[in-house]
Design a protein around this motif. Structure first.
Motif, short mmCIF file in Angstrom:
data_model
loop_
_atom_site.label_atom_id
_atom_site.label_comp_id
_atom_site.label_asym_id
_atom_site.label_seq_id
_atom_site.Cartn_x
_atom_site.Cartn_y
_atom_site.Cartn_z
N UNK A 53 -5.49 -1.68 -6.54
CA UNK A 53 -4.94 -0.72 -5.80
C UNK A 53 -4.17 -1.33 -4.36
N UNK A 54 -3.34 -0.42 -4.14
CA UNK A 54 -2.56 -0.92 -2.82
C UNK A 54 -3.40 -0.75 -1.46
N UNK A 55 -3.13 -1.86 -0.86
CA UNK A 55 -3.95 -2.06 0.49
C UNK A 55 -3.22 -1.12 1.73
N UNK A 56 -4.31 -0.15 2.05
CA UNK A 56 -3.73 0.79 3.03
C UNK A 56 -4.21 0.33 4.79
N UNK A 57 -3.50 0.85 5.68
CA UNK A 57 -4.23 0.61 7.06
C UNK A 57 -5.04 1.84 7.13
N UNK A 58 -6.06 1.77 8.16
CA UNK A 58 -6.85 2.67 8.64
C UNK A 58 -7.66 2.23 9.79
N UNK A 59 -7.15 2.35 11.06
CA UNK A 59 -7.68 1.99 12.32
C UNK A 59 -7.87 0.43 12.26
N UNK A 60 -8.80 -0.30 12.34
CA UNK A 60 -8.84 -1.54 12.56
C UNK A 60 -8.66 -2.25 10.99
N UNK A 61 -8.89 -1.38 9.91
CA UNK A 61 -9.27 -1.82 8.72
C UNK A 61 -7.81 -1.95 7.71
N UNK A 62 -7.81 -2.84 6.88
CA UNK A 62 -7.03 -2.82 5.57
C UNK A 62 -8.11 -2.45 4.70
N UNK A 63 -7.65 -1.65 3.63
CA UNK A 63 -8.70 -1.04 2.63
C UNK A 63 -8.05 -0.88 1.41
N UNK A 64 -8.82 -0.83 0.30
CA UNK A 64 -8.41 -0.32 -0.96
C UNK A 64 -9.51 0.54 -1.67
N UNK A 65 -9.01 1.94 -2.04
CA UNK A 65 -9.83 2.99 -2.63
C UNK A 65 -9.74 2.89 -4.02
N UNK A 66 -11.00 2.84 -4.85
CA UNK A 66 -10.88 2.78 -6.23
C UNK A 66 -11.32 4.02 -7.00
N UNK A 67 -10.89 4.06 -8.23
CA UNK A 67 -11.44 5.32 -9.24
C UNK A 67 -12.73 5.42 -9.41
#
Length: 350
Positions: A53-67
């Motif tokens: 999954x692509x790495x996304x920004x959110x606040x202080x985080x970099x995250x990936x969300x999965x199926x």
């Protein structure tokens, strides 16, 4: 949680040692360390993280969300509620709130990606074509996200241009069309000129840019020009990246900005300022995608800004050519998509 099993961490350390040892950089940027951790987790824990999954920004985080419903994130900026460089998981069997499972260094030893490869072209961009005079691409894109509507982009090259007294290749990109920004109509007419020299089979040396933007609203017509000099020129080697490889690039620049208004409804302003930028580009691999213009064999690249608040851009470019087929820009609260409705070169469909 499986991601914190000591055996996994020890096994990774052992593999690094068997490979001859990997020396950790004194200071690997937090965003790059986060990317490496997320890549490692994807490769190691397929049950919970079944696909890339692509790495996304959110606040202080970099995250990936999965199926699978699982979300894995790393803290890349100071936040009083979370541990810097901390690894957090939520969703699926891990519950609805972020759960700390350790720090990046508990799982991997981040390393600098370096200046990148210097080998042959990876076949995604035709740099000979991109550096030849007279080559023109005409494309229309459909926009989805905060901005909607259609934009037409034309791209032409001049292989015998002068920039700051140097003979260079000039690429001229013009954008036109009416788009709606959060529902409000905005007419745009942008022109961006970039200046480079081809300095290798798979590298371009970037010297600077010139950009002019005209924005029309109900109140005024505003023109802004930006002339940017890279100090010094920097070498772009993403064209030699192998599948899964990443390249970090940094550059400094001096920009002169001038803003004026039709009929002088506001005074003209000029300012000069310095700046620095850096990003990491990762070549994901070849993908066949379908957009309104048709089905294309593409190369997928992910660009991550070094800024904790910056976005992540995913580009799909026509394999063997380099024309943009699709782009997605992920920011904290939005996803902007551009999909080709038509791709033409020399009057013929690409």
């Amino acid at each position: 949680m499986p991601i914190v099993k000591p055996t996994r961490t020890l096994a990774l350390a052992a593999l690094l040692a068997m490979a001859g040892g990997t020396t950790a950089a004194a200071e690997v940027p937090a965003i790059e360390a986060a990317r490496q951790l997320l890549d490692f987790a994807e490769a190691s824990f397929k049950v919970y993280l079944p696909e890339h999954q692509v790495t996304r920004p959110f606040g202080a985080f970099r995250y990936r969300a999965y199926s699978s419903g699982v979300v894995l994130g790393v803290v890349v900026a100071p936040d009083p509620n979370y541990l810097l460089n901390g690894v957090y998981v939520m969703g699926g069997p891990f519950g609805p709130t972020p759960r700390a499972v350790g720090q990046v260094s508990d799982f991997i030893t981040p390393v600098e990606p370096g200046t990148g490869p210097s080998g042959p072209n990876n076949g995604c961009y035709d740099l000979g074509l991109w550096s030849a005079s007279g080559v023109e691409i005409n494309a229309t894109y459909e926009l989805e996200g905060p901005r909607t509507g259609n934009q037409t982009i034309t791209r032409a090259t001049n292989a015998n241009a002068l920039f700051e007294g140097q003979l260079v290749v000039e690429t001229i990109v013009k954008t036109s069309g009416t788009v709606f920004d959060n529902g409000l109509p905005v007419d745009t007419a942008d022109e961006i000129r970039t200046y480079h020299r081809r300095t290798g089979e798979a590298e371009l040396t970037q010297l600077g840019t010139y950009a002019a933007t005209t924005a029309t609203t109900n109140d005024y017509i505003r023109t802004t020009t930006l002339k940017t000099l890279y100090t010094p020129a920097w070498v772009d080697r993403i064209y030699a990246l192998g599948v899964g490889q990443a390249l970090s690039s940094s550059w400094t620049s001096t920009t002169t900005a001038t803003t004026s208004y039709l009929n002088n409804v506001l005074p003209t302003t000029t300012s000069t300022y310095g700046g620095s930028n850096s990003e990491t580009v990762r070549y994901i691999g070849r993908e066949t995608i379908t957009v309104p213009a048709g089905t294309y064999a593409t190369c997928r690249f992910e660009r991550t800004s070094a800024s904790a608040t910056g976005g992540v851009t995913v580009d799909w470019v026509l394999a063997g050519h380099g024309a943009l087929v699709k782009r997605q820009v992920f920011k904290e609260n939005s996803t902007q998509t551009m999909s080709a409705r038509s791709l033409m070169s020399g009057g013929n469909p690409l």
